[in-house]
Design a protein around this motif. Structure first.
Motif, short mmCIF file in Angstrom:
data_model
loop_
_atom_site.label_atom_id
_atom_site.label_comp_id
_atom_site.label_asym_id
_atom_site.label_seq_id
_atom_site.Cartn_x
_atom_site.Cartn_y
_atom_site.Cartn_z
N THR A 39 -42.98 -15.20 39.54
CA THR A 39 -41.68 -14.65 39.95
C THR A 39 -41.81 -13.20 40.35
N SER B 267 -44.12 -22.48 35.01
CA SER B 267 -44.61 -21.25 35.64
C SER B 267 -44.94 -21.47 37.11
N GLU C 36 -42.01 -21.62 39.54
CA GLU C 36 -41.41 -20.35 39.95
C GLU C 36 -41.62 -20.10 41.45
N GLN D 162 -38.93 -22.07 43.35
CA GLN D 162 -37.60 -21.57 43.01
C GLN D 162 -37.28 -20.27 43.72
#
Length: 472
Positions: free
Chosen positions: A178, A211, A214, A217
């Motif tokens: 992220t 993870s 991410e 997303q």
């Protein structure tokens, strides 16, 4: 780096500008940015990053001697060069990389293709670079620059004429991908696999999955998620992204797929299928069916960006190896060495062993020199034991297991009663070399595979040199 004034950089990094060496706040810097003083040249920017074993501030004088135009540090140093004193050098580097991407983005030409996954990131990154560099200036990471330090160093290499940014995004904990996508949000995000690599650090496969998710997303509705249709965990990511999904894989349901896959010592051959185009035959010099997955991922991203299947084929066929120490085939004399000891996980170790078994001619002896798969945490003993069992089932002729961390692999192999091969355990790489020096013979195919921390990549180089001196 794009040209920026010292004051611009100080503002971006929230640092205090210290003017020395005749510089002014409007002095322009446009060199490379790095934390390694050995890579600094005239006009470059040195970031003095404190580390676990040493402190970058100690190497700032060498960077200045090499011609650094600016030092970003956490304390003012007695150097005749402009400095920007920041609270945290790593965060400052990230902020600088983010700003460079933003400014180049504002010019309207830059496209970013990012890749993540438990295995294959660096190989796929290299394939993407080979494809897109044929279409315009392309910036891609050197080696595996894929974390909070390596990624912004790559981002800072952008110029006003850069057309493509290839980003490799790794993680050893939730939230890291992220952070990287916030520095440089991809237009196309590729997810290769979700496996046990780094599972010990993550705390389990489900945390690894979250993870890696991410990446998708972070994508917007106008972006594209390129997902591996053959990985059940990656398939779940389609529900968690706003982006359009393009699938790659070996199955008929994939948008970009491969058929008629064969592998041998001279590489891997397959037929590439891309929507709306005639299939093309590819001879890929990188050995191993598992690398077809990486090639398909790169082909799918290229398809999204309007690259034809024929152009993808041409680029792939120019790639002679995945990366230094990654399934690197060295034919020297009568012995073949496959040096794949830069990294290892249960998935990549299994794939390498299967490749060894597949490519060996009937009269060749297969030898697997295997070291520890690191960062597996509580899965370590079970997964090493499983690899030992796989080696037996594949009928690898000889195992040489190196290091205490891999001992469970040796024990797993010798526990099998129906194996015609042999496993021997040695304490270190030097002992392995001595053993093989006495036993290698013409026709042998030797795989060297371990995590980077085991240091077997240098053993692979030594064995290749040894093989060169053997008589046929």
């Amino acid at each position: 780096m794009i040209p920026m004034t010292l004051q611009d950089i100080a503002d971006v990094t929230a640092g205090t500008l210290v003017l020395r060496g005749g510089a002014t706040a409007e002095t322009v810097v446009e060199g490379l940015v790095d934390t390694d003083s050995r890579k600094i040249g005239p006009g470059d920017v040195f970031v003095a990053k404190p580390g676990e074993e040493t402190d970058g501030h100690l190497f700032a004088p060498k960077a200045v001697e090499a011609g650094a135009a600016l030092v970003i540090d956490e304390r003012e140093l007695d150097l005749d060069v402009p400095q920007i004193v920041v609270a945290n050098a790593v965060e400052a580097l990230g902020a600088l990389g983010t700003e460079v991407v933003r400014r180049v983005r504002s010019l309207g030409r830059l496209r970013e293709i990012a890749v993540t996954g438990s295995n294959g990131k660096t190989t796929t990154k290299n394939l993407l670079q080979a494809i897109f560099s044929r279409r315009g200036e392309t910036v891609a990471p050197i080696a595996s620059f894929n974390n909070e330090v390596g990624a912004p160093i790559t981002f800072c290499r952008l110029t006003a004429s850069t057309r493509y940014l290839i980003a490799e995004m790794g993680a050893s904990a939730p939230g890291e991908i992220t952070r990287l996508t916030r520095m440089a949000k991809p237009d196309v995000g590729i997810v290769l696999t979700v496996g046990l690599a780094h599972a010990g650090e993550f705390g389990g496969i489900e945390v690894t999955l979250r993870s890696k998710t991410e990446m998708v997303q972070a994508l917007d509705e106008g972006d594209v998620a390129v997902l591996n249709a053959d990985d059940a965990r990656v398939r779940t990511m389609a529900e968690k992204t706003a982006a359009r999904v393009v699938w790659f894989g070996r199955g008929d349901d994939a948008d970009v797929r491969a058929s008629d896959v064969t592998t041998s010592l001279d590489g891997t051959r397959f037929t590439l299928h891309v929507p709306g185009e005639e299939p093309v035959d590819v001879h890929f010099a990188v050995i191993g069916e598992h690398h077809v997955t990486n090639a398909l991922a790169a082909a799918a991203a290229a398809h999204v960006e309007g690259v034809s299947a024929a152009d993808v084929r041409d680029a792939l066929q120019e790639v002679t190896r995945a990366e230094r120490w990654r399934m690197e085939v060295v034919h020297r004399g009568p012995v073949t060495v496959i040096n794949d000891a830069y990294n290892a996980s249960p998935d990549s170790m299994s794939a390498a062993l299967r490749t060894l078994a597949q490519i060996a001619p009937p009269d060749a002896r297969t030898i697997a020199v295997l070291g520890e798969m690191s960062e597996l945490g509580p899965y370590a003993i079970e997964e090493h034991d499983r690899i030992g069992l796989l080696a037996v089932r594949l009928n690898i002729d000889q195992l040489v297991v190196v290091g205490r961390g891999a001992r469970a692999l040796h024990l797993g192999a010798i526990a099998q009663g129906s194996w015609s091969g042999e496993s021997r355990f040695v304490e270190d790489a030097d002992e392995a070399y001595t053993l093989l020096e006495a036993e290698l013979r013409p026709g042998d195919i030797v795989l060297v595979k371990s995590s980077n921390s085991a240091g077997l990549r240098f053993l692979g180089d030594r064995l290749a040199d040894l093989a060169e001196g053997r008589d046929a």
